[in-house]
Scaffold this active site. Structure first.
Site, PDB file in Angstrom:
ATOM      1  N   HIS A  73       0.803  -1.276   0.036  1.00 31.33           N
ATOM      2  CA  HIS A  73       0.000   0.324  -0.264  1.00 31.33           C
ATOM      3  C   HIS A  73       0.985   1.309   0.789  1.00 31.33           C
ATOM      4  O   HIS A  73       2.037   1.197   1.099  1.00 31.33           O
ATOM      5  CB  HIS A  73      -1.266  -0.239   1.428  1.00 31.33           C
ATOM      6  N   CYS A  74       0.169   2.207  -0.332  1.00 31.94           N
ATOM      7  CA  CYS A  74       1.479   2.841  -1.334  1.00 31.94           C
ATOM      8  C   CYS A  74       0.433   4.514  -0.751  1.00 31.94           C
ATOM      9  O   CYS A  74      -0.534   5.056  -1.616  1.00 31.94           O
ATOM     10  CB  CYS A  74       2.171   3.566  -2.534  1.00 31.94           C
ATOM     11  N   ILE A  75       1.543   4.897   0.123  1.00 33.37           N
ATOM     12  CA  ILE A  75       0.306   6.586   0.685  1.00 33.37           C
ATOM     13  C   ILE A  75       0.703   7.829  -0.486  1.00 33.37           C
ATOM     14  O   ILE A  75      -0.381   8.308  -0.526  1.00 33.37           O
ATOM     15  CB  ILE A  75       0.791   7.113   2.022  1.00 33.37           C
ATOM     16  N   ASN A  88      -2.332   7.524  -2.658  1.00 38.15           N
ATOM     17  CA  ASN A  88      -3.301   6.868  -1.671  1.00 38.15           C
ATOM     18  C   ASN A  88      -4.162   4.947  -2.016  1.00 38.15           C
ATOM     19  O   ASN A  88      -5.837   5.854  -2.373  1.00 38.15           O
ATOM     20  CB  ASN A  88      -4.558   8.162  -1.987  1.00 38.15           C
ATOM     21  N   ASN A  89      -3.041   4.727  -2.716  1.00 37.96           N
ATOM     22  CA  ASN A  89      -4.011   3.593  -3.023  1.00 37.96           C
ATOM     23  C   ASN A  89      -2.850   2.179  -2.852  1.00 37.96           C
ATOM     24  O   ASN A  89      -2.168   2.576  -2.642  1.00 37.96           O
ATOM     25  CB  ASN A  89      -3.917   3.215  -4.564  1.00 37.96           C
TER      26      ASN A  89
END
Length: 286
Positions: free
Chosen positions: A126-128, A131-132
């Site tokens: 999950h990559c901030i 945002n996905n």
């Protein structure tokens, strides 16, 4: 497939602001001072950097808004399917993997994301910053975005250094102070991003060559340790050779590797493995 319920994200806004700052600094400061935007070299460099910036924004937008891959509610693993020799099981008990939170079985390489609150097909992480989740359907565009971003940062850094070799005689003190601020901030941002994104790119090239996700890499470290402890040799089941691994992720046509295409990726419910007797024909997206 587009994501549902995408709201405002501060990290995404920061990324877009940084892209905008780098673009305007590069074109209207570095290129203009070094070549002049009215000259042929200036126009050529401005056009090349604009194309890079557009590819960055386009691939980034797809990575943000594209659904990374949902598990179909009706999914049910077929343990008698001879074309799918690998069935992932729980570490404890040996049962087929079942998500208690989503109330369905997990396909191979799928994992539950605590942030997205659902299972994601071939989940990498999950990559901030987008945002996905980075998963089955948006992994390629995420990878291609990082390639273009690293290229743009290095290109901008070269233009920054080159523009410092030009001395302008008609700059007043106020303009000189403004330019110094632009150069200091740009240098810090570009050097930091070049290093960070460069390391990220090398990491994902390494993973892609072995057809691993970030999660599978960490699981593989444990599996390798357990195999060595038992006197066995561990091999990642989805590693089918460096070139074939790349074609599964980036596509069969080398010329389209840096294009945001994804018709080759299949359903995300079944993957070729090192145990397949022959290549499994993958489903393609309509």
């Amino acid at each position: 497939m587009k994501r549902k319920g995408v709201g405002f994200s501060l990290p995404v806004a920061v990324v877009m602001l940084v892209i905008g700052f780098i673009y305007f600094s590069t074109v209207f400061t570095f290129i203009d001072r070094w070549f002049s935007l009215t000259s042929s070299p200036g126009i050529a460099n401005a056009a090349a950097f604009t194309a890079l910036a557009l590819m960055c924004v386009y691939n980034y937008s797809i990575a943000v808004f594209r659904d990374p891959g949902r598990v179909p509610p009706s999914y049910m693993p077929d343990v008698e399917d001879q074309e799918s020799p690998v069935h992932e099981i729980k570490r404890k008990g040996g049962d087929l993997r079942y998500c208690q939170k989503c109330s369905h079985f997990k396909p191979p390489r799928a994992h539950h994301c605590r942030v997205c609150k659902r299972c994601v097909l071939r989940m990498d992480h999950h990559c901030i910053w987008i945002n996905n989740c980075v998963g089955h359907t948006n992994y390629k565009v995420f990878f291609v975005f990082v390639v273009y971003a690293v290229t743009a940062c290095v290109y901008s850094l070269v233009l920054l250094v080159g523009s410092l070799t030009v001395e302008s005689q008609d700059e007043d003190e106020e303009m000189g102070s403004y330019l110094r601020t632009i150069y200091v901030v740009s240098s810090f941002v570009l050097i930091s991003l070049s290093i960070a994104l460069g390391v990220l790119l090398v990491w994902h090239i390494y993973l892609s060559l072995q057809n691993k996700t970030t999660i599978e890499y960490h699981e593989g470290v444990r599996a390798m340790w357990l195999a060595e402890k038992g006197g066995q040799v561990y091999k990642h089941p989805y590693d089918i050779g460096a070139y074939d691994n790349l074609t599964l992720i980036l596509g069969p046509n080398v010329l389209s590797w840096l294009c945001p295409t994804s018709r080759h990726i299949g359903s995300g419910l079944r993957f070729r493995t090192a145990f397949d007797s022959a290549p499994v024909s993958s489903e393609t997206k309509p």
